[in-house]
Design an enzyme around this catalytic site. Structure first.
Site, PDB file in Angstrom:
ATOM      1  N   LYS A 124       2.895  -1.516  -2.934  1.00  0.00           N
ATOM      2  CA  LYS A 124       3.607  -1.584  -1.661  1.00  0.00           C
ATOM      3  C   LYS A 124       5.127  -1.589  -1.862  1.00  0.00           C
ATOM      4  CE  LYS A 124      -0.342  -1.430   0.161  1.00  0.00           C
ATOM      5  NZ  LYS A 124      -1.259  -2.393   0.694  1.00  0.00           N
TER       6      LYS A 124
HETATM    7  C1  PLP Z   1      -2.665  -2.787   1.062  1.00  0.00           C
HETATM    8  C2  PLP Z   1      -3.152  -2.899   2.459  1.00  0.00           C
HETATM    9  C3  PLP Z   1      -3.792  -4.059   2.952  1.00  0.00           C
HETATM   10  C4  PLP Z   1      -4.279  -5.165   2.075  1.00  0.00           C
HETATM   11  O1  PLP Z   1      -3.352  -5.761   1.294  1.00  0.00           O
HETATM   12  P1  PLP Z   1      -3.782  -6.503  -0.052  1.00  0.00           P
HETATM   13  O2  PLP Z   1      -2.512  -7.240  -0.408  1.00  0.00           O
HETATM   14  O3  PLP Z   1      -4.135  -5.446  -1.044  1.00  0.00           O
HETATM   15  O4  PLP Z   1      -4.895  -7.427   0.236  1.00  0.00           O
HETATM   16  C5  PLP Z   1      -4.090  -4.125   4.297  1.00  0.00           C
HETATM   17  N1  PLP Z   1      -3.811  -3.110   5.123  1.00  0.00           N
HETATM   18  C6  PLP Z   1      -3.243  -1.967   4.696  1.00  0.00           C
HETATM   19  C7  PLP Z   1      -2.959  -0.892   5.675  1.00  0.00           C
HETATM   20  C8  PLP Z   1      -2.908  -1.824   3.343  1.00  0.00           C
HETATM   21  O5  PLP Z   1      -2.366  -0.677   2.924  1.00  0.00           O
END
Ligand code: PLP
Length: 325
Positions: free
Chosen positions: A140
């Site tokens: 992210k």
């Molecule tokens: C990455 C992601 C999540 C979940 O996040 P994690 O930290 O991996 O649990 C939720 N929603 C979207 C759209 C994502 O891309």
């Protein structure tokens, strides 16, 4: 990290979690969603956007995307839905002003969109939502290794979120200095201090991360403009895009995907529509009900995009794609 995040996105409160999925789960629980509730989200998302409803016994449901933005078409959220989880796909904010009748609960899944903004301000300020969730997974825009957060302007929701991440514990020092009560089910969803320290320093670089991602995205746009592909939707004039992803759309996607992979380029498809996973089959959502999602899914291909991507490596992606198309 919580204070820095709240300041960055201009929200009153930020509550950190062990990951973005825990943050979504906590948002559902804090909003008192449960059996009998329907939670509408985008089928073109990571499955956690829908699973969070199931964690609290609610039913996830989908509406088709708007092909012009690849975000869920908020004007199609049916009356009677208890909640919507508005995903800001690829980092382009979903336009919350398009929501018709406001469901009881509005949550933004901003896992892709830290650093993006709309005329309402930074994503995360909850100008049109109750809560906004973030993920700090390594892929992210900002990472804490694993991590997540929920922002809100509602003090009561913030308190419920904090309780939920810490076993549901409420301290009662007025009774006995050691006494605490547990009124509801909670989890251990705490972020560690080590993660939070990393997040604080990463947040300080958010401006750079977004600027670099935007610069690389602009370079892709220019270099790919004459190729037979569809570029990702752009942010409207006074909006800003976080460019977590750079998803182009191509015909004969499998051939292009294989061609890039065999040139050593790590492309990916975001996402298999959630209703296509066998675990969601029981919901009865049929691909034929989601024409725009299916058409996009046929052709989507995310190109490499991250701040450390060297321009010479980006040129290799561009060259490989040009040859293939
Ligand atoms: C990455 C992601 C999540 C979940 O996040 P994690 O930290 O991996 O649990 C939720 N929603 C979207 C759209 C994502 O891309």
């Amino acid at each position: 990290m919580e204070e820095a995040l709240a300041r960055t996105v201009q929200a009153r409160f930020a509550v950190a979690f062990s990951n973005g999925t825990a943050a979504l789960h906590a948002a559902m629980a804090a909003a008192d969603l449960g059996p009998g509730d329907t939670v509408v989200t985008s089928p073109l998302s990571f499955l956690a956007s829908a699973n969070c409803a199931r964690y609290v016994g609610a039913v996830p449901s989908f509406v088709d995307i708007d092909p012009a933005t690849l975000n869920l078409d908020l004007s199609k959220v049916p009356r009677g839905a208890s909640a919507v989880v508005a995903v800001h796909y690829a980092g382009l904010p979903a336009d919350l002003s398009r929501l018709g009748e406001r469901p009881r609960v509005v949550v933004e899944d901003a896992a892709h969109a830290l650093g993006a903004s709309t005329p309402d301000g930074p994503v995360g300020n909850c100008a049109r939502s109750d809560m906004c969730t973030f993920s700090f997974h390594p892929v992210k825009v900002v990472t804490t290794g694993e991590g997540g957060a929920v922002t809100t302007n509602d003090a009561d929701l913030a308190e419920r979120l904090r309780r939920f991440r810490n076993h549901g514990i409420v301290q009662h020092p007025e009774r006995d200095p050691w006494f605490y009560d547990v009124e509801g089910v909670g989890f251990n969803y705490r972020m560690t201090d080590i993660q939070a320290a990393l997040g604080g320093s990463q947040l300080g670089r958010l401006g750079y991360f977004i600027a670099r991602r935007s610069q690389l995205a602009a370079r892709y746009r220019q270099a790919l403009a004459s190729l037979p592909l569809t570029l990702p939707p752009e942010a409207p004039a006074d909006w800003s895009h976080a460019y977590h992803l750079f998803p182009v759309q191509v015909d004969d996607r499998r051939r292009v995907f294989d061609g890039l992979r065999s040139a050593g380029i790590r492309c990916q498809v975001h996402y298999v529509p959630i209703y296509r996973h066998s675990s969601f089959a029981g919901l009865g959502a049929r691909p034929s009900d989601f024409t725009a999602t299916e058409e996009a899914y046929e052709r989507l291909l995310s190109l490499p995009l991250y701040p450390d991507l060297a321009e010479s490596d980006q040129d290799r992606v561009i060259d490989a794609l040009t040859k293939l198309l």
